[in-house]
Motif scaffolding. Structure first.
Motif, PDB file in Angstrom:
ATOM      1  N   VAL A 206     -12.923  -3.247 -18.816  1.00 57.10           N
ATOM      2  CA  VAL A 206     -13.296  -3.992 -20.016  1.00 57.10           C
ATOM      3  C   VAL A 206     -14.322  -3.214 -20.838  1.00 57.10           C
ATOM      4  O   VAL A 206     -14.223  -3.133 -22.072  1.00 57.10           O
ATOM      5  N   VAL A 207     -15.318  -2.627 -20.171  1.00 60.48           N
ATOM      6  CA  VAL A 207     -16.348  -1.870 -20.879  1.00 60.48           C
ATOM      7  C   VAL A 207     -15.727  -0.705 -21.636  1.00 60.48           C
ATOM      8  O   VAL A 207     -16.074  -0.439 -22.797  1.00 60.48           O
ATOM      9  N   THR A 208     -14.810   0.014 -21.014  1.00 54.54           N
ATOM     10  CA  THR A 208     -14.168   1.143 -21.674  1.00 54.54           C
ATOM     11  C   THR A 208     -13.380   0.689 -22.890  1.00 54.54           C
ATOM     12  O   THR A 208     -13.368   1.361 -23.931  1.00 54.54           O
ATOM     13  N   ALA A 209     -12.738  -0.473 -22.786  1.00 56.45           N
ATOM     14  CA  ALA A 209     -11.954  -0.983 -23.910  1.00 56.45           C
ATOM     15  C   ALA A 209     -12.838  -1.290 -25.106  1.00 56.45           C
ATOM     16  O   ALA A 209     -12.570  -0.851 -26.226  1.00 56.45           O
ATOM     17  N   VAL A 210     -13.903  -2.051 -24.896  1.00 50.68           N
ATOM     18  CA  VAL A 210     -14.709  -2.509 -26.037  1.00 50.68           C
ATOM     19  C   VAL A 210     -15.676  -1.443 -26.537  1.00 50.68           C
ATOM     20  O   VAL A 210     -16.171  -1.531 -27.665  1.00 50.68           O
ATOM     21  N   ALA A 211     -15.959  -0.425 -25.713  1.00 48.20           N
ATOM     22  CA  ALA A 211     -16.947   0.577 -26.105  1.00 48.20           C
ATOM     23  C   ALA A 211     -16.338   1.859 -26.655  1.00 48.20           C
ATOM     24  O   ALA A 211     -16.995   2.571 -27.415  1.00 48.20           O
ATOM     25  N   THR A 212     -15.099   2.173 -26.293  1.00 42.65           N
ATOM     26  CA  THR A 212     -14.526   3.461 -26.688  1.00 42.65           C
ATOM     27  C   THR A 212     -13.284   3.349 -27.546  1.00 42.65           C
ATOM     28  O   THR A 212     -12.888   4.338 -28.156  1.00 42.65           O
ATOM     29  N   ASP A 213     -12.649   2.187 -27.612  1.00 43.86           N
ATOM     30  CA  ASP A 213     -11.415   2.034 -28.384  1.00 43.86           C
ATOM     31  C   ASP A 213     -11.737   1.293 -29.677  1.00 43.86           C
ATOM     32  O   ASP A 213     -12.183   0.140 -29.648  1.00 43.86           O
ATOM     33  N   THR A 214     -11.515   1.936 -30.819  1.00 42.28           N
ATOM     34  CA  THR A 214     -11.860   1.342 -32.105  1.00 42.28           C
ATOM     35  C   THR A 214     -10.987   0.144 -32.448  1.00 42.28           C
ATOM     36  O   THR A 214     -11.340  -0.650 -33.320  1.00 42.28           O
ATOM     37  N   ARG A 215      -9.862  -0.016 -31.768  1.00 41.73           N
ATOM     38  CA  ARG A 215      -8.999  -1.157 -32.063  1.00 41.73           C
ATOM     39  C   ARG A 215      -9.405  -2.407 -31.316  1.00 41.73           C
ATOM     40  O   ARG A 215      -8.928  -3.491 -31.609  1.00 41.73           O
ATOM     41  N   ALA A 216     -10.268  -2.275 -30.317  1.00 36.81           N
ATOM     42  CA  ALA A 216     -10.820  -3.442 -29.648  1.00 36.81           C
ATOM     43  C   ALA A 216     -11.911  -4.056 -30.518  1.00 36.81           C
ATOM     44  O   ALA A 216     -12.468  -3.408 -31.402  1.00 36.81           O
ATOM     45  N   VAL A 217     -12.222  -5.310 -30.272  1.00 31.36           N
ATOM     46  CA  VAL A 217     -13.227  -6.008 -31.073  1.00 31.36           C
ATOM     47  C   VAL A 217     -14.601  -5.647 -30.517  1.00 31.36           C
ATOM     48  O   VAL A 217     -15.151  -6.325 -29.654  1.00 31.36           O
ATOM     49  N   GLY A 218     -15.146  -4.544 -31.020  1.00 28.89           N
ATOM     50  CA  GLY A 218     -16.413  -4.061 -30.507  1.00 28.89           C
ATOM     51  C   GLY A 218     -17.576  -4.995 -30.763  1.00 28.89           C
ATOM     52  O   GLY A 218     -18.566  -4.994 -30.027  1.00 28.89           O
ATOM     53  N   GLU A 219     -17.497  -5.811 -31.854  1.00 30.08           N
ATOM     54  CA  GLU A 219     -18.582  -6.734 -32.157  1.00 30.08           C
ATOM     55  C   GLU A 219     -18.762  -7.774 -31.060  1.00 30.08           C
ATOM     56  O   GLU A 219     -19.832  -8.371 -30.922  1.00 30.08           O
ATOM     57  N   LEU A 220     -17.718  -8.025 -30.273  1.00 30.36           N
ATOM     58  CA  LEU A 220     -17.783  -9.015 -29.203  1.00 30.36           C
ATOM     59  C   LEU A 220     -17.977  -8.352 -27.842  1.00 30.36           C
ATOM     60  O   LEU A 220     -17.697  -8.971 -26.811  1.00 30.36           O
ATOM     61  N   ALA A 221     -18.465  -7.121 -27.825  1.00 28.66           N
ATOM     62  CA  ALA A 221     -18.613  -6.407 -26.563  1.00 28.66           C
ATOM     63  C   ALA A 221     -19.538  -7.143 -25.610  1.00 28.66           C
ATOM     64  O   ALA A 221     -19.251  -7.251 -24.409  1.00 28.66           O
ATOM     65  N   GLY A 222     -20.652  -7.658 -26.120  1.00 20.65           N
ATOM     66  CA  GLY A 222     -21.588  -8.360 -25.253  1.00 20.65           C
ATOM     67  C   GLY A 222     -20.963  -9.570 -24.588  1.00 20.65           C
ATOM     68  O   GLY A 222     -21.150  -9.812 -23.385  1.00 20.65           O
ATOM     69  N   ILE A 223     -20.198 -10.340 -25.364  1.00 21.63           N
ATOM     70  CA  ILE A 223     -19.547 -11.530 -24.805  1.00 21.63           C
ATOM     71  C   ILE A 223     -18.492 -11.142 -23.791  1.00 21.63           C
ATOM     72  O   ILE A 223     -18.389 -11.739 -22.709  1.00 21.63           O
ATOM     73  N   ALA A 224     -17.687 -10.123 -24.104  1.00 18.90           N
ATOM     74  CA  ALA A 224     -16.613  -9.710 -23.207  1.00 18.90           C
ATOM     75  C   ALA A 224     -17.163  -9.192 -21.883  1.00 18.90           C
ATOM     76  O   ALA A 224     -16.685  -9.568 -20.804  1.00 18.90           O
ATOM     77  N   VAL A 225     -18.170  -8.329 -21.942  1.00 20.41           N
ATOM     78  CA  VAL A 225     -18.724  -7.756 -20.717  1.00 20.41           C
ATOM     79  C   VAL A 225     -19.479  -8.819 -19.922  1.00 20.41           C
ATOM     80  O   VAL A 225     -19.376  -8.887 -18.693  1.00 20.41           O
ATOM     81  N   GLY A 226     -20.250  -9.665 -20.610  1.00 23.90           N
ATOM     82  CA  GLY A 226     -20.961 -10.732 -19.904  1.00 23.90           C
ATOM     83  C   GLY A 226     -20.012 -11.690 -19.202  1.00 23.90           C
ATOM     84  O   GLY A 226     -20.260 -12.112 -18.060  1.00 23.90           O
ATOM     85  N   ALA A 227     -18.901 -12.037 -19.853  1.00 22.44           N
ATOM     86  CA  ALA A 227     -17.916 -12.920 -19.230  1.00 22.44           C
ATOM     87  C   ALA A 227     -17.253 -12.253 -18.029  1.00 22.44           C
ATOM     88  O   ALA A 227     -16.970 -12.908 -17.007  1.00 22.44           O
ATOM     89  N   THR A 228     -17.017 -10.943 -18.131  1.00 20.32           N
ATOM     90  CA  THR A 228     -16.424 -10.216 -17.007  1.00 20.32           C
ATOM     91  C   THR A 228     -17.371 -10.200 -15.809  1.00 20.32           C
ATOM     92  O   THR A 228     -16.942 -10.376 -14.665  1.00 20.32           O
ATOM     93  N   VAL A 229     -18.662  -9.991 -16.066  1.00 21.18           N
ATOM     94  CA  VAL A 229     -19.650 -10.006 -14.979  1.00 21.18           C
ATOM     95  C   VAL A 229     -19.681 -11.376 -14.308  1.00 21.18           C
ATOM     96  O   VAL A 229     -19.702 -11.489 -13.073  1.00 21.18           O
ATOM     97  N   MET A 230     -19.673 -12.425 -15.111  1.00 22.60           N
ATOM     98  CA  MET A 230     -19.674 -13.773 -14.543  1.00 22.60           C
ATOM     99  C   MET A 230     -18.427 -14.024 -13.702  1.00 22.60           C
ATOM    100  O   MET A 230     -18.503 -14.570 -12.591  1.00 22.60           O
ATOM    101  N   LEU A 231     -17.273 -13.620 -14.210  1.00 27.67           N
ATOM    102  CA  LEU A 231     -16.027 -13.784 -13.465  1.00 27.67           C
ATOM    103  C   LEU A 231     -16.077 -13.029 -12.143  1.00 27.67           C
ATOM    104  O   LEU A 231     -15.670 -13.549 -11.083  1.00 27.67           O
TER     105      LEU A 231
END
Length: 302
Positions: A206-231
């Protein structure tokens, strides 16, 4: 009426064929010395010179924001230390409070606390240091050439030092309940190793997707990574503690002097993160070609 009398012409409406695209620019804008007084020349995004505005023709113009100024390495390392300290303090404190209150915080509470801490720190410091917060993430980025190897020792040093400082701060506050913050296997070592590998894989994918791919929604990186950690903590917490981060285990282990199966938490997250980063790099869509990038650029055309 005299047929030779000149009939005044009606100015064309802007936007119609033969008329200027932007109203208010015509031949009367010339000064007495013959030079054009064009307001467009004052716009920094318009780089073409000596345009012919009177005939209504405007060449393609592209505007782009200047790149942000580089951040000094000392500030990056400092932000990495502070961010890791906040994360380690919150994640470990949640487990200690859960032990101190006889499980009132529950697994869901511990997972939510850690996930929220990750999200907050990424949103607060991600634009400064990248908010790695994890040696496994730093090593994976460096292995994929998204982060310079020469900065890896300083980042990992800041992460380790922040974890130790947070652990001893918690030891002073919650003593003698520090043991509750140490991640140790509650099952077999092999089971814990497999779980730590898998959840680190999930996290880094997930981190690689939101941090390195410009087509991912980078503005939501914090939410995506935080949700992954919780899961991940909800999945692996009852068995391995859901560390997925070597410094999450190292600092509390030093403060509590409990090194049980610490090799599991130093090796499995690094291997899992490398696998997750490599897998996303292998499956992501190819980069857009130059024509597609040109079409996507912001431009003003007649």
């Amino acid at each position: 009426m005299d047929n030779n009398e000149e009939i005044p012409s009606t100015p064309a409406t802007p936007g119609t064929p033969g008329a200027p695209l932007f109203g208010g620019f015509n031949a009367t804008n010339r000064s007495n010395n013959g030079n054009k007084n064009s307001l467009l020349k004052s716009c920094r995004c318009f780089t073409a010179a000596d345009w012919s505005i009177e005939d209504g023709a405007l060449p393609p113009v592209s505007c782009s924001l200047p790149p942000p100024p580089p951040v000094p390495l000392a500030r990056k390392v400092g932000a990495e230390f502070i961010g890791t300290f906040i994360l380690m303090f919150a994640a470990t404190a949640a487990a200690i409070v859960n032990q101190k209150t006889n499980g009132s915080e529950t697994l869901i509470g511990c997972a939510a606390t850690t996930g929220l801490a990750v999200m907050i720190v990424i949103l607060a410091t991600g634009h400064i240091s990248g908010a790695h917060l994890n040696p496994a993430v730093t090593l994976s980025f460096a292995a994929l050439k998204h982060f310079p190897w020469k900065h890896v020792p300083m980042y990992i040093g800041a992460q380790v030092l922040a974890s130790i400082c947070a652990a001893f701060a918690l030891k002073g506050v919650y003593h003698p309940f520090m043991s509750g913050g140490v991640t140790v296997p509650s099952g077999g070592y092999g089971q814990s190793f497999a779980l730590e590998f898998i959840i680190a894989f999930n996290l880094m994918f997930v981190v690689t997707a939101v941090a390195t791919d410009t087509r991912a929604v980078g503005e939501l990186a914090g939410i995506a990574v935080g949700a992954t950690v919780m899961l991940n903590i909800l999945i692996a917490g009852p068995v391995s503690g859901g560390s997925m981060n070597p410094v999450r285990t190292l600092g509390p282990a030093i403060a509590a002097n409990n090194y049980k199966a610490i090799w599991v938490y130093l090796i499995a997250p690094v291997l899992g993160a490398l696998a997750g980063a490599g897998t996303y790099t292998a499956v992501k869509l190819p980069e857009e070609d130059d024509d597609a990038k040109a079409k996507a650029s912001i431009s003003f055309r007649r």
